[in-house]
Motif scaffolding. Structure first.
Motif, PDB file in Angstrom:
ATOM      1  N   PRO A 118      42.787  53.341  78.095  1.00 10.98           N
ATOM      2  CA  PRO A 118      42.588  54.758  78.411  1.00 10.98           C
ATOM      3  C   PRO A 118      43.829  55.639  78.290  1.00 10.98           C
ATOM      4  CG  PRO A 118      41.479  53.386  80.022  1.00 10.98           C
ATOM      5  CD  PRO A 118      42.334  52.474  79.198  1.00 10.98           C
ATOM      6  N   ASN A 132      38.792  62.658  77.632  1.00 12.11           N
ATOM      7  CA  ASN A 132      37.730  62.660  78.642  1.00 12.11           C
ATOM      8  C   ASN A 132      37.875  63.851  79.589  1.00 12.11           C
ATOM      9  OD1 ASN A 132      35.496  61.094  80.064  1.00 12.11           O
ATOM     10  ND2 ASN A 132      36.995  61.255  81.702  1.00 12.11           N
ATOM     11  N   ARG A 165      29.334  58.140  80.273  1.00 12.03           N
ATOM     12  CA  ARG A 165      30.154  57.335  81.178  1.00 12.03           C
ATOM     13  C   ARG A 165      30.319  58.024  82.533  1.00 12.03           C
ATOM     14  NH1 ARG A 165      32.968  53.174  78.507  1.00 12.03           N
ATOM     15  NH2 ARG A 165      32.475  53.177  76.278  1.00 12.03           N
ATOM     16  N   ASN A 169      28.960  56.365  85.930  1.00 19.65           N
ATOM     17  CA  ASN A 169      30.145  55.854  86.639  1.00 19.65           C
ATOM     18  C   ASN A 169      30.715  54.632  85.908  1.00 19.65           C
ATOM     19  OD1 ASN A 169      32.079  56.027  88.675  1.00 19.65           O
ATOM     20  ND2 ASN A 169      30.992  54.577  89.987  1.00 19.65           N
ATOM     21  N   PRO A 171      33.501  52.862  83.455  1.00 23.42           N
ATOM     22  CA  PRO A 171      34.922  53.009  83.086  1.00 23.42           C
ATOM     23  C   PRO A 171      35.106  53.325  81.609  1.00 23.42           C
ATOM     24  CG  PRO A 171      34.569  51.012  84.393  1.00 23.42           C
ATOM     25  CD  PRO A 171      33.210  51.540  84.040  1.00 23.42           C
ATOM     26  N   LEU A 172      36.134  54.102  81.307  1.00 25.03           N
ATOM     27  CA  LEU A 172      36.431  54.422  79.913  1.00 25.03           C
ATOM     28  C   LEU A 172      36.760  53.169  79.116  1.00 25.03           C
ATOM     29  CD1 LEU A 172      38.666  57.608  80.330  1.00 25.03           C
ATOM     30  CD2 LEU A 172      36.283  57.517  79.583  1.00 25.03           C
ATOM     31  N   SER A 173      37.274  52.173  79.775  1.00 24.72           N
ATOM     32  CA  SER A 173      37.690  50.946  79.095  1.00 24.72           C
ATOM     33  C   SER A 173      36.538  49.990  78.793  1.00 24.72           C
ATOM     34  CB  SER A 173      38.734  50.209  79.940  1.00 24.72           C
ATOM     35  OG  SER A 173      38.196  49.910  81.220  1.00 24.72           O
ATOM     36  N   GLN A 174      35.371  50.232  79.379  1.00 25.59           N
ATOM     37  CA  GLN A 174      34.243  49.301  79.202  1.00 25.59           C
ATOM     38  C   GLN A 174      33.633  49.445  77.810  1.00 25.59           C
ATOM     39  OE1 GLN A 174      31.514  49.168  82.508  1.00 25.59           O
ATOM     40  NE2 GLN A 174      29.804  48.539  81.213  1.00 25.59           N
TER      41      GLN A 174
END
Length: 214
Positions: A118, A132, A165, A169, A171-174
């Motif tokens: 992120p 984001n 996202r 809820n 995560p940006l990393s998912q």
């Protein structure tokens, strides 16, 4: 404050979509399929507007989104408001490249992009965190201006991903598993400072399957 209903639209297909080439802030226009998708989308939204009117149409100022939005306003007779906050993520050195080219020319930046790191700022571009924040701030601003109304927003795959996202809820990393199809309709309600998904990935108005985001 009353809820705002966003009809989030990803732009129609471009030549770079078919080549899996990163567009970002590069201004690439619709191809023939994308123009046809925009027309089919506009006809669908004309029927929706007749049943439950929209109050405004916003789009990114990049031509692939703007031209998709122009097809819509030609059907529903509303002015178009362009907003730079709705632009795709700026991919910096990865712009205009395919994943295969990125792996060769910028292997470390490509690796971190794949990992969805992120806070990594792509050289000459944006981090996921910065992108984001820009997207969420822009939608919150539009939502405040049009509280209690339905608004069409034509943007990009990355923009829709940020909203999904936030609503889930997530995560940006998912890793992404939700769809981000060209010319898709994605309805999201903004209320109480939170996004809520009402419908996602509707491409029933298209004649053929649409490209998904990378």
């Amino acid at each position: 404050m009353p809820d705002t209903i966003f009809w989030l639209i990803r732009h129609g297909e471009t030549a770079w979509n078919t080549e899996r080439r990163f567009q970002g802030h590069t201004d690439i226009g619709l191809n023939a399929t994308g123009r046809q998708q925009a027309q089919l989308l506009a006809e669908r939204l004309r029927a929706d507007h007749r049943d439950s009117p929209f109050s405004a149409v916003f789009s990114s100022d990049l031509s692939r989104a703007r031209d998709t939005a122009l097809a819509i306003i030609n059907q529903i007779n509303l002015p178009l408001a362009q907003h730079t906050g709705l632009r795709e993520r700026h991919y910096g050195v990865l712009s205009a490249l395919t994943p295969e080219e990125m792996a060769i020319q910028h292997p470390e930046d490509f690796r971190l992009w794949q990992l969805r790191q992120p806070d990594h700022i792509l050289p000459g571009g944006e981090s996921l965190l910065g992108f984001n924040a820009r997207v969420l701030d822009t939608l919150a601003e539009i939502g405040e201006q049009h509280a209690g109304q339905q608004v069409v927003v034509v943007a990009h795959g990355g923009v829709l991903d940020c909203i999904y996202r936030a609503a889930m809820n997530m995560p940006l990393s998912q890793k992404r598993e939700h769809s981000l199809h060209n010319a898709s309709i994605n309805r999201v309600r903004l209320g109480g400072g939170r996004f809520h998904i009402e419908q996602w990935g509707d491409i029933a108005h298209l004649e053929t399957e649409a490209f998904d985001e990378l």
